[in-house]
Scaffold this motif. Sequence first.
Motif, PDB file in Angstrom:
ATOM      1  N   GLY A 140       0.837  -1.195   0.000  1.00 19.03           N
ATOM      2  CA  GLY A 140       0.000   0.000   0.000  1.00 19.03           C
ATOM      3  C   GLY A 140       0.879   1.254   0.000  1.00 19.03           C
ATOM      4  N   VAL A 141       0.248   2.377   0.299  1.00 16.76           N
ATOM      5  CA  VAL A 141       0.964   3.668   0.320  1.00 16.76           C
ATOM      6  C   VAL A 141       0.606   4.404   1.601  1.00 16.76           C
ATOM      7  N   GLU A 142       1.608   5.022   2.196  1.00 18.06           N
ATOM      8  CA  GLU A 142       1.379   5.889   3.355  1.00 18.06           C
ATOM      9  C   GLU A 142       1.961   7.262   3.056  1.00 18.06           C
ATOM     10  N   THR A 143       1.384   8.306   3.600  1.00 19.96           N
ATOM     11  CA  THR A 143       1.804   9.685   3.302  1.00 19.96           C
ATOM     12  C   THR A 143       1.979  10.474   4.596  1.00 19.96           C
ATOM     13  N   ARG A 144       2.714  11.564   4.449  1.00 16.32           N
ATOM     14  CA  ARG A 144       2.845  12.528   5.534  1.00 16.32           C
ATOM     15  C   ARG A 144       2.894  13.925   4.916  1.00 16.32           C
ATOM     16  N   VAL A 145       2.534  14.944   5.684  1.00 11.29           N
ATOM     17  CA  VAL A 145       2.445  16.318   5.176  1.00 11.29           C
ATOM     18  C   VAL A 145       3.096  17.268   6.178  1.00 11.29           C
ATOM     19  N   ARG A 146       3.354  18.479   5.705  1.00 15.49           N
ATOM     20  CA  ARG A 146       3.821  19.553   6.589  1.00 15.49           C
ATOM     21  C   ARG A 146       3.226  20.868   6.124  1.00 15.49           C
ATOM     22  N   GLU A 147       3.045  21.804   7.028  1.00 22.06           N
ATOM     23  CA  GLU A 147       2.373  23.073   6.750  1.00 22.06           C
ATOM     24  C   GLU A 147       3.384  24.172   6.434  1.00 22.06           C
TER      25      GLU A 147
ATOM     26  N   PRO B 120       4.070  28.371   6.773  1.00 26.78           N
ATOM     27  CA  PRO B 120       3.612  29.579   7.479  1.00 26.78           C
ATOM     28  C   PRO B 120       2.797  30.484   6.567  1.00 26.78           C
ATOM     29  N   GLU B 121       1.797  31.112   7.119  1.00 23.19           N
ATOM     30  CA  GLU B 121       0.898  31.962   6.328  1.00 23.19           C
ATOM     31  C   GLU B 121       1.649  33.087   5.633  1.00 23.19           C
ATOM     32  N   ALA B 122       2.651  33.684   6.295  1.00 21.27           N
ATOM     33  CA  ALA B 122       3.398  34.804   5.704  1.00 21.27           C
ATOM     34  C   ALA B 122       4.114  34.378   4.434  1.00 21.27           C
ATOM     35  N   ALA B 123       4.757  33.222   4.450  1.00 24.20           N
ATOM     36  CA  ALA B 123       5.469  32.731   3.264  1.00 24.20           C
ATOM     37  C   ALA B 123       4.498  32.427   2.134  1.00 24.20           C
ATOM     38  N   ARG B 124       3.316  31.937   2.469  1.00 23.30           N
ATOM     39  CA  ARG B 124       2.314  31.611   1.459  1.00 23.30           C
ATOM     40  C   ARG B 124       1.830  32.875   0.761  1.00 23.30           C
ATOM     41  N   GLU B 125       1.651  33.970   1.516  1.00 23.22           N
ATOM     42  CA  GLU B 125       1.190  35.226   0.939  1.00 23.22           C
ATOM     43  C   GLU B 125       2.231  35.839   0.018  1.00 23.22           C
ATOM     44  N   GLU B 126       3.515  35.641   0.299  1.00 21.43           N
ATOM     45  CA  GLU B 126       4.580  36.191  -0.527  1.00 21.43           C
ATOM     46  C   GLU B 126       4.758  35.431  -1.839  1.00 21.43           C
ATOM     47  N   GLY B 127       4.086  34.305  -2.002  1.00 22.16           N
ATOM     48  CA  GLY B 127       4.262  33.498  -3.198  1.00 22.16           C
ATOM     49  C   GLY B 127       5.626  32.848  -3.249  1.00 22.16           C
ATOM     50  N   ALA B 128       6.137  32.465  -2.096  1.00 20.90           N
ATOM     51  CA  ALA B 128       7.485  31.914  -2.010  1.00 20.90           C
ATOM     52  C   ALA B 128       7.575  30.534  -2.637  1.00 20.90           C
ATOM     53  N   ALA B 129       8.771  30.195  -3.085  1.00 21.07           N
ATOM     54  CA  ALA B 129       9.035  28.855  -3.635  1.00 21.07           C
ATOM     55  C   ALA B 129       9.320  27.922  -2.464  1.00 21.07           C
ATOM     56  N   CYS B 130       8.436  26.981  -2.212  1.00 18.94           N
ATOM     57  CA  CYS B 130       8.558  26.092  -1.063  1.00 18.94           C
ATOM     58  C   CYS B 130       8.986  24.699  -1.499  1.00 18.94           C
ATOM     59  N   PRO B 131       9.676  23.969  -0.631  1.00 14.17           N
ATOM     60  CA  PRO B 131      10.007  22.571  -0.928  1.00 14.17           C
ATOM     61  C   PRO B 131       8.758  21.705  -0.825  1.00 14.17           C
ATOM     62  N   ALA B 132       8.946  20.397  -1.027  1.00 16.79           N
ATOM     63  CA  ALA B 132       7.799  19.482  -1.020  1.00 16.79           C
ATOM     64  C   ALA B 132       7.048  19.554   0.303  1.00 16.79           C
ATOM     65  N   LEU B 133       5.723  19.571   0.200  1.00 12.45           N
ATOM     66  CA  LEU B 133       4.872  19.643   1.387  1.00 12.45           C
ATOM     67  C   LEU B 133       4.160  18.326   1.655  1.00 12.45           C
ATOM     68  N   GLN B 134       4.368  17.342   0.772  1.00 16.24           N
ATOM     69  CA  GLN B 134       3.768  16.021   0.971  1.00 16.24           C
ATOM     70  C   GLN B 134       4.714  14.950   0.435  1.00 16.24           C
ATOM     71  N   GLU B 135       4.827  13.866   1.165  1.00 17.95           N
ATOM     72  CA  GLU B 135       5.648  12.739   0.755  1.00 17.95           C
ATOM     73  C   GLU B 135       4.839  11.449   0.864  1.00 17.95           C
ATOM     74  N   SER B 136       5.127  10.527  -0.030  1.00 20.20           N
ATOM     75  CA  SER B 136       4.465   9.212  -0.011  1.00 20.20           C
ATOM     76  C   SER B 136       5.524   8.123  -0.156  1.00 20.20           C
ATOM     77  N   ARG B 137       5.221   6.971   0.405  1.00 22.40           N
ATOM     78  CA  ARG B 137       6.130   5.831   0.263  1.00 22.40           C
ATOM     79  C   ARG B 137       5.326   4.535   0.331  1.00 22.40           C
ATOM     80  N   ARG B 138       5.922   3.474  -0.238  1.00 28.63           N
ATOM     81  CA  ARG B 138       5.270   2.166  -0.198  1.00 28.63           C
ATOM     82  C   ARG B 138       5.339   1.586   1.216  1.00 28.63           C
ATOM     83  N   CYS B 139       4.358   0.795   1.533  1.00 27.29           N
ATOM     84  CA  CYS B 139       4.343   0.157   2.855  1.00 27.29           C
ATOM     85  C   CYS B 139       3.654  -1.204   2.753  1.00 27.29           C
TER      86      CYS B 139
END
Length: 205
Positions: free
Chosen positions: A163-170, A172-191
């Motif tokens: 199967g597949v399992e995932t994890r996420v990270r949030e 900050p609101e300020a960085a989101r408003e600036e339109g910043a280039a963010c790294p991956a916010l979700q990862e998945s792997r086989r399990c």
Amino acid sequence: MQWIIFMLLLFISSMEMLTQNRWKKQASVGLLENCTGCILCSEDNGCITCHHRLFLLIWRDGIRQYGMCVHTCPPGYFGVRGLEVNRCTKCRSPSCESCFSRDFCMKCKDKFYLYKGQCFRQCPPSTAAQPGTRECQETCEPGPWSEWSACTHESRTCGCKWGVETRVREVPEAAREEGAACPALQESRRCRMKKHCPGGEHRVG
């Protein structure tokens, strides 16, 4: 006799007008070289007033000042329209190629990066240089990763080998408003899943 005097005076008057017109034409030809588009022009200082649609560009050569009427302001200047005269005003920063106002740059010269209207040789902290656009883009530091989710396959938690399992990270609101280039916010792997579902299948969602 009177007729002869009249003709002589007429001839003298015509010669004076011809000489005066010739002098005016020579003077205007000399001025036109430096006074294209001018309404008022000085032989020593160039344009003083331009036609309505043109911009007055003034530059200095030593202690002398010259004026020229142009359709668009050159690099390092921006156009300001006024009631009496339109002027080319110089950008405050020498590293700015074009600006919106005296203190707000829109494009920097080579080897400089644009960030919030200013030019930098190196992008400030928390920003990353974008060589294609010559701009500094905001970067963001996401929060910590969440725990891995349940291992699922087509919404089932058992009854299959993988199967597949995932994890996420949030972010900050300020960085989101600036339109910043963010790294991956979700990862998945086989399990691995439980092949057999005790007591029936379990579905997620």
